[in-house]
Design an enzyme around this catalytic site. Structure first.
Site, PDB file in Angstrom:
ATOM      1  N   CYS A  25      -6.326   2.365   0.013  1.00  0.00           N
ATOM      2  CA  CYS A  25      -5.881   3.623  -0.570  1.00  0.00           C
ATOM      3  C   CYS A  25      -6.116   3.570  -2.074  1.00  0.00           C
ATOM      4  O   CYS A  25      -6.528   2.547  -2.628  1.00  0.00           O
ATOM      5  CB  CYS A  25      -4.406   3.850  -0.264  1.00  0.00           C
ATOM      6  SG  CYS A  25      -3.324   2.601  -1.021  1.00  0.00           S
ATOM      7  N   HIS A  88       3.204  -3.359  -5.700  1.00  0.00           N
ATOM      8  CA  HIS A  88       4.467  -3.005  -5.062  1.00  0.00           C
ATOM      9  C   HIS A  88       5.563  -2.650  -6.056  1.00  0.00           C
ATOM     10  O   HIS A  88       6.604  -2.129  -5.658  1.00  0.00           O
ATOM     11  CB  HIS A  88       4.950  -4.170  -4.188  1.00  0.00           C
ATOM     12  CG  HIS A  88       3.905  -4.669  -3.244  1.00  0.00           C
ATOM     13  ND1 HIS A  88       3.189  -5.828  -3.485  1.00  0.00           N
ATOM     14  CD2 HIS A  88       3.429  -4.156  -2.092  1.00  0.00           C
ATOM     15  CE1 HIS A  88       2.329  -6.006  -2.495  1.00  0.00           C
ATOM     16  NE2 HIS A  88       2.450  -5.013  -1.651  1.00  0.00           N
ATOM     17  N   GLU A 140       8.588  -3.944  -2.674  1.00  0.00           N
ATOM     18  CA  GLU A 140       8.786  -2.592  -3.195  1.00  0.00           C
ATOM     19  C   GLU A 140      10.263  -2.241  -3.271  1.00  0.00           C
ATOM     20  O   GLU A 140      10.718  -1.610  -4.230  1.00  0.00           O
ATOM     21  CB  GLU A 140       8.046  -1.579  -2.315  1.00  0.00           C
ATOM     22  CG  GLU A 140       8.146  -0.162  -2.862  1.00  0.00           C
ATOM     23  CD  GLU A 140       7.479   0.871  -1.982  1.00  0.00           C
ATOM     24  OE1 GLU A 140       7.980   2.007  -1.940  1.00  0.00           O
ATOM     25  OE2 GLU A 140       6.460   0.532  -1.327  1.00  0.00           O
ATOM     26  N   CYS A 209       4.142   7.782   0.918  1.00  0.00           N
ATOM     27  CA  CYS A 209       2.905   8.141   0.232  1.00  0.00           C
ATOM     28  C   CYS A 209       1.909   8.795   1.178  1.00  0.00           C
ATOM     29  O   CYS A 209       1.967   8.639   2.398  1.00  0.00           O
ATOM     30  CB  CYS A 209       2.292   6.926  -0.458  1.00  0.00           C
ATOM     31  SG  CYS A 209       1.278   5.886   0.595  1.00  0.00           S
ATOM     32  N   ASN A 239       3.095  -1.275   5.721  1.00  0.00           N
ATOM     33  CA  ASN A 239       2.398  -0.116   6.275  1.00  0.00           C
ATOM     34  C   ASN A 239       1.545  -0.492   7.476  1.00  0.00           C
ATOM     35  O   ASN A 239       1.395   0.289   8.412  1.00  0.00           O
ATOM     36  CB  ASN A 239       1.586   0.599   5.193  1.00  0.00           C
ATOM     37  CG  ASN A 239       0.303  -0.117   4.825  1.00  0.00           C
ATOM     38  OD1 ASN A 239      -0.748   0.103   5.434  1.00  0.00           O
ATOM     39  ND2 ASN A 239       0.363  -0.981   3.822  1.00  0.00           N
TER      40      ASN A 239
END
Length: 347
Positions: A25, A88, A140, A209, A239
């Protein structure tokens, strides 16, 4: 002369539904680019606190270029070389410590994670107690909690946590979420919170996101009827792990996380099968190609592209690095399109 050697039988057919978007990403691109640009500008070593992204292939590739990964700032010597913070995000105490030690630091926190930090801080500024939906111990989550004064946030991992929550003032709550969660799981937790605390404030915009949402939607579209769904990613990648869960919930008979071609579960993949494949946001395309090549060595592979969104996002690096040039080979590595040794050979 007559050729009497036996003919090789045709390879059995295998259909692979390949998801798009998949893999890197914009936030991952930016983080890797920051490390590569720092190496170009300052030379080796460039220190990186924790894994820049959760993928060993990427980490090991950067190590070949001169990146040195450390657990904490205490492991960074005062030798004038920069230290990069991972995508993160980090607690406020980390840049404060770096500044106190006069270390040159570069913050590669994903802008979408930084947005969550700001949303959480805004809740506190307005007198609300923050409910952070996320996974305990994830970098995160540690980084987001570390933006806030002690006692102003509570971690919510499951709907059971919602049932046991006893806030001092139920009318003064606000929530944010880790960016890499399952959209469906998070919706259930938010609904449970809203049912108990109707005055709870939402963040000003979606916390999960775009890349997480897009990859999950593509997996949902590809999963029905697939015998096996392979997700390329790392076991410590939130993810990626959520994609495995989404795949099986959406109709795949089995979901498997694979880091490299050596992890392919050949025993459950038979001739004539239809399998599906995607990749977490920190998995480089070169590993996806490696896995597809492994299938082609055994099967007559038919690719069916399952595209549910187009991504054009680009997050620029900090100004101090923007004038440092990158070659085409550098960009190939940043984008996950080449093996590090090939991409940087001779540079």
């Amino acid at each position: 002369m007559l050729n009497t050697s036996p003919t090789k039988p045709d390879k059995p057919v295998l259909t692979i539904r390949l998801c798009e978007p998949r893999g890197f990403c914009a936030g991952v691109d930016r983080a890797i680019q920051i490390v590569v640009l720092a190496l170009k500008k300052y030379g080796a070593p460039v220190y990186v606190r924790h894994e820049i992204v959760h993928n060993r292939y990427v980490v090991e590739g950067l190590e070949t270029l001169g990146a040195v990964f450390v657990k904490e700032l205490a492991d960074v010597p005062a030798d004038g070389q920069p230290v990069v913070f991972s995508a993160h995000g980090v607690p406020k105490s980390v840049p404060a410590e770096a500044a106190e030690r006069e270390l040159l630091y570069l913050d590669a926190t994903c802008p979408l994670v930084s947005k969550v930090h700001k949303q959480a801080q805004l809740h506190v500024k307005r007198g609300r107690h923050v409910l952070l939906i996320g996974h305990r111990g994830h970098p995160e989550v540690v980084g987001t909690m570390g933006q806030l004064p002690a006692g102003t946030a509570t971690l919510i991992e499951t709907e059971d946590d919602v049932a046991g929550l006893m806030p001092e003032d139920p009318a003064m709550l606000g929530f944010v979420t880790q960016t890499t969660l399952s959209v469906d799981d998070t919706a259930g937790i938010v609904a449970a919170l809203a049912a108990r605390f109707p005055d709870m404030a939402a963040p000003s915009s979606e916390s999960i996101c775009y890349a997480t949402t897009n990859r999950q939607e593509a997996v949902k579209a590809a999963a029905p009827g697939a015998e096996v769904f392979l997700i390329v990613g790392a076991p410590n990648s939130s993810n990626s792990m959520r994609l495995v869960e989404v795949a099986t919930r959406a109709g795949a008979l089995a979901g498997h996380l694979v880091q490299r071609a050596t992890d392919i579960p050949w025993a459950i993949i038979g001739a004539g099968s239809t399998i599906a494949m995607s990749a977490g946001a920190s998995a480089p395309e070169v590993v996806i190609d490696e896995i597809l090549d492994a299938f082609r060595a055994r099967f007559d592979v038919r690719i069916e592209l399952v595209r549910t969104a187009e991504e054009n996002e680009n997050f620029p690096v900090m100004r101090s690095l923007r004038d440092t040039p990158l070659t085409n080979a550098d960009m190939a590595f940043v984008n996950g399109d080449n093996r590090p040794v090939v991409a940087f050979g001779g540079n």
